[in-house]
Design a protein around this motif. Structure first.
Motif, PDB file in Angstrom:
ATOM      1  N   ALA A  28      17.071   3.723 -83.674  1.00 23.77           N
ATOM      2  CA  ALA A  28      17.181   4.231 -82.525  1.00 23.77           C
ATOM      3  C   ALA A  28      17.844   5.733 -82.764  1.00 23.77           C
ATOM      4  CB  ALA A  28      19.258   4.027 -82.817  1.00 23.77           C
ATOM      5  N   MET A 148      18.706  -1.837 -80.897  1.00 24.82           N
ATOM      6  CA  MET A 148      19.574  -1.465 -79.159  1.00 24.82           C
ATOM      7  C   MET A 148      20.744  -1.182 -79.450  1.00 24.82           C
ATOM      8  SD  MET A 148      19.793  -4.915 -77.171  1.00 24.82           S
ATOM      9  CE  MET A 148      20.833  -5.579 -75.659  1.00 24.82           C
ATOM     10  N   LEU A 149      21.208  -1.177 -80.338  1.00 24.03           N
ATOM     11  CA  LEU A 149      22.863  -1.561 -80.086  1.00 24.03           C
ATOM     12  C   LEU A 149      23.392   0.538 -81.025  1.00 24.03           C
ATOM     13  CD1 LEU A 149      24.884  -4.483 -81.903  1.00 24.03           C
ATOM     14  CD2 LEU A 149      24.560  -3.496 -79.677  1.00 24.03           C
ATOM     15  N   GLY A 151      21.275   2.637 -80.006  1.00 27.14           N
ATOM     16  CA  GLY A 151      20.886   3.189 -78.386  1.00 27.14           C
ATOM     17  C   GLY A 151      22.432   2.932 -77.600  1.00 27.14           C
ATOM     18  N   ILE A 152      23.269   1.714 -77.125  1.00 31.83           N
ATOM     19  CA  ILE A 152      24.513   2.017 -76.479  1.00 31.83           C
ATOM     20  C   ILE A 152      25.349   3.142 -77.395  1.00 31.83           C
ATOM     21  CG2 ILE A 152      26.412   0.552 -75.963  1.00 31.83           C
ATOM     22  CD1 ILE A 152      24.321  -1.726 -76.312  1.00 31.83           C
ATOM     23  N   GLY A 258      19.340   7.451 -74.481  1.00 33.63           N
ATOM     24  CA  GLY A 258      19.799   6.050 -75.188  1.00 33.63           C
ATOM     25  C   GLY A 258      19.894   5.000 -74.769  1.00 33.63           C
ATOM     26  N   PHE A 259      20.105   5.182 -73.415  1.00 36.42           N
ATOM     27  CA  PHE A 259      20.251   4.273 -72.419  1.00 36.42           C
ATOM     28  C   PHE A 259      18.726   3.243 -72.141  1.00 36.42           C
ATOM     29  CE2 PHE A 259      19.516   2.527 -67.993  1.00 36.42           C
ATOM     30  CZ  PHE A 259      20.526   1.106 -68.124  1.00 36.42           C
ATOM     31  N   ASN A 261      16.516   3.427 -74.993  1.00 33.52           N
ATOM     32  CA  ASN A 261      16.523   2.791 -76.114  1.00 33.52           C
ATOM     33  C   ASN A 261      17.009   1.019 -75.635  1.00 33.52           C
ATOM     34  OD1 ASN A 261      14.749   4.617 -77.780  1.00 33.52           O
ATOM     35  ND2 ASN A 261      17.185   5.441 -78.923  1.00 33.52           N
ATOM     36  N   ILE A 262      17.656   1.149 -75.349  1.00 31.69           N
ATOM     37  CA  ILE A 262      18.375  -0.293 -74.880  1.00 31.69           C
ATOM     38  C   ILE A 262      17.379  -0.601 -74.785  1.00 31.69           C
ATOM     39  CG2 ILE A 262      19.970  -1.412 -74.498  1.00 31.69           C
ATOM     40  CD1 ILE A 262      22.213   1.211 -73.823  1.00 31.69           C
ATOM     41  N   PHE A 263      16.439  -0.796 -73.708  1.00 24.90           N
ATOM     42  CA  PHE A 263      15.561  -1.650 -73.274  1.00 24.90           C
ATOM     43  C   PHE A 263      14.311  -1.742 -73.967  1.00 24.90           C
ATOM     44  CE2 PHE A 263      18.155  -0.674 -69.651  1.00 24.90           C
ATOM     45  CZ  PHE A 263      18.816  -1.642 -69.103  1.00 24.90           C
ATOM     46  N   TRP A 265      14.420  -1.509 -77.576  1.00 23.84           N
ATOM     47  CA  TRP A 265      14.146  -2.273 -78.513  1.00 23.84           C
ATOM     48  C   TRP A 265      14.640  -3.749 -77.928  1.00 23.84           C
ATOM     49  CZ3 TRP A 265      11.397   0.002 -81.942  1.00 23.84           C
ATOM     50  CH2 TRP A 265      11.366   1.454 -82.031  1.00 23.84           C
ATOM     51  N   GLY A 266      15.232  -3.861 -77.353  1.00 31.05           N
ATOM     52  CA  GLY A 266      15.985  -4.926 -76.937  1.00 31.05           C
ATOM     53  C   GLY A 266      15.003  -6.490 -75.977  1.00 31.05           C
TER      54      GLY A 266
END
Length: 288
Positions: A28, A148-149, A151-152, A258-259, A261-263, A265-266
């Motif tokens: 992250a 993912m988290l 990144g959140i 960060g947004f 990164n959510i996608f 790693w998701g």
């Protein structure tokens, strides 16, 4: 299904949670580009130091795990991730001095090489051959949930901010989570007590002689199957610097990094789930 602490799946979930909290949080931070800093120079130099020592201890890691055991090597290695994240707090206050971050990167390379050797030993040894795809997918989904988290976290904290670097609060949150991951390594059961789904025990070859370990490592470089994997291993990490620094850090602010990164790693989680069916497909036979 009845919970069994010594089952292979429970142990794979535990090591997945360790990697969720340690390498997952590192992903992250690294995925933000330049470690989440406006100037990526220190982060780039730290990554150079990290992967330089990672190369060496990625080779030696298996021998160290064999000699010292899974729990204590993962426990000690986990704190290197926390130290790396903590170094960026120092960098926030002294942006002209990247020496601590670079040194922390070198130490993390040592810890990461050992931790991933222990993780690899568990993933190869614990599941039955026909279940390895499922077990790898379970691990990979839990592990990438960390990225993912992670990144959140900066996306939510910096939602109303126009800053171009992560705040101390975000780094402190990463440090706390990575320390928890290190301690969680102590919850892993000794391999000798782990049982598979068919009731069989995990059989592991344990060497206690350092010279024997060195000899076994050298033999790997004569194994054509292992050598054939090297190009794939190279390409699996080669693109990170370009994607994180030259795209994410260069084109987006700290919130949208960060947004992204959510996608990022998701979708790795989705890919791991999808490919598990192919790996365990009985019509495709793997040599054992």
């Amino acid at each position: 299904m009845k919970f069994r602490y010594y089952s292979a799946m429970t142990q794979v979930v535990l090591v997945g949670l360790v990697c969720f909290l340690c390498p997952g949080m590192f992903n992250a931070v690294n995925g933000m580009g330049g470690g989440g800093q406006l100037d990526p120079t220190a982060g780039n130099n730290a990554n150079t130091a990290l992967y330089s020592t990672f190369v060496v201890f990625g080779i030696l890691g298996g021998a160290i795990v064999n000699l010292c055991g899974v729990r204590w090597t993962i426990f000690c290695s986990g704190f290197m991730y926390a130290l790396y994240s903590a170094s960026y707090i120092y960098l926030n206050h002294k942006p002209w001095d990247g020496s601590f971050t670079i040194a922390a990167g070198a130490l993390l390379g040592i810890g990461a090489g050992i931790l991933w050797a222990a993780q690899g030993m568990i993933m190869v040894s614990y599941p039955r051959e026909e279940e390895k795809g499922k077990y790898i997918a379970v691990f990979w989904i839990i592990f990438n949930l960390g990225g993912m988290l992670g990144g959140i976290l900066p996306f939510a904290i910096n939602y109303h901010s126009e800053k171009d670097s992560l705040s101390d609060g975000v780094y402190i949150a990463f440090v706390v989570l990575e320390c928890l991951g290190a301690f969680l390594g102590l919850a892993l059961a000794p391999p000798s007590k782990v049982t598979r789904t068919d009731g069989s025990s995990v059989v592991m070859v344990k060497y206690t002689n350092v010279g024997k370990e060195v000899l076994e490592i050298l033999k790997l470089f004569l194994n054509p199957t292992m050598l054939a994997l090297l190009p794939m291993c190279f390409t699996s990490n080669f693109f990170y610097t370009y994607q994180f620094n030259n795209i994410n850090a260069a084109l987006f602010n700290i919130r949208t990094r960060g947004f992204n990164n959510i996608f990022y790693w998701g979708f790795q989680m989705l890919g791991a789930y999808a490919i598990s069916f192919l790996l365990d497909w009985q019509r495709l036979q793997r040599k054992t």
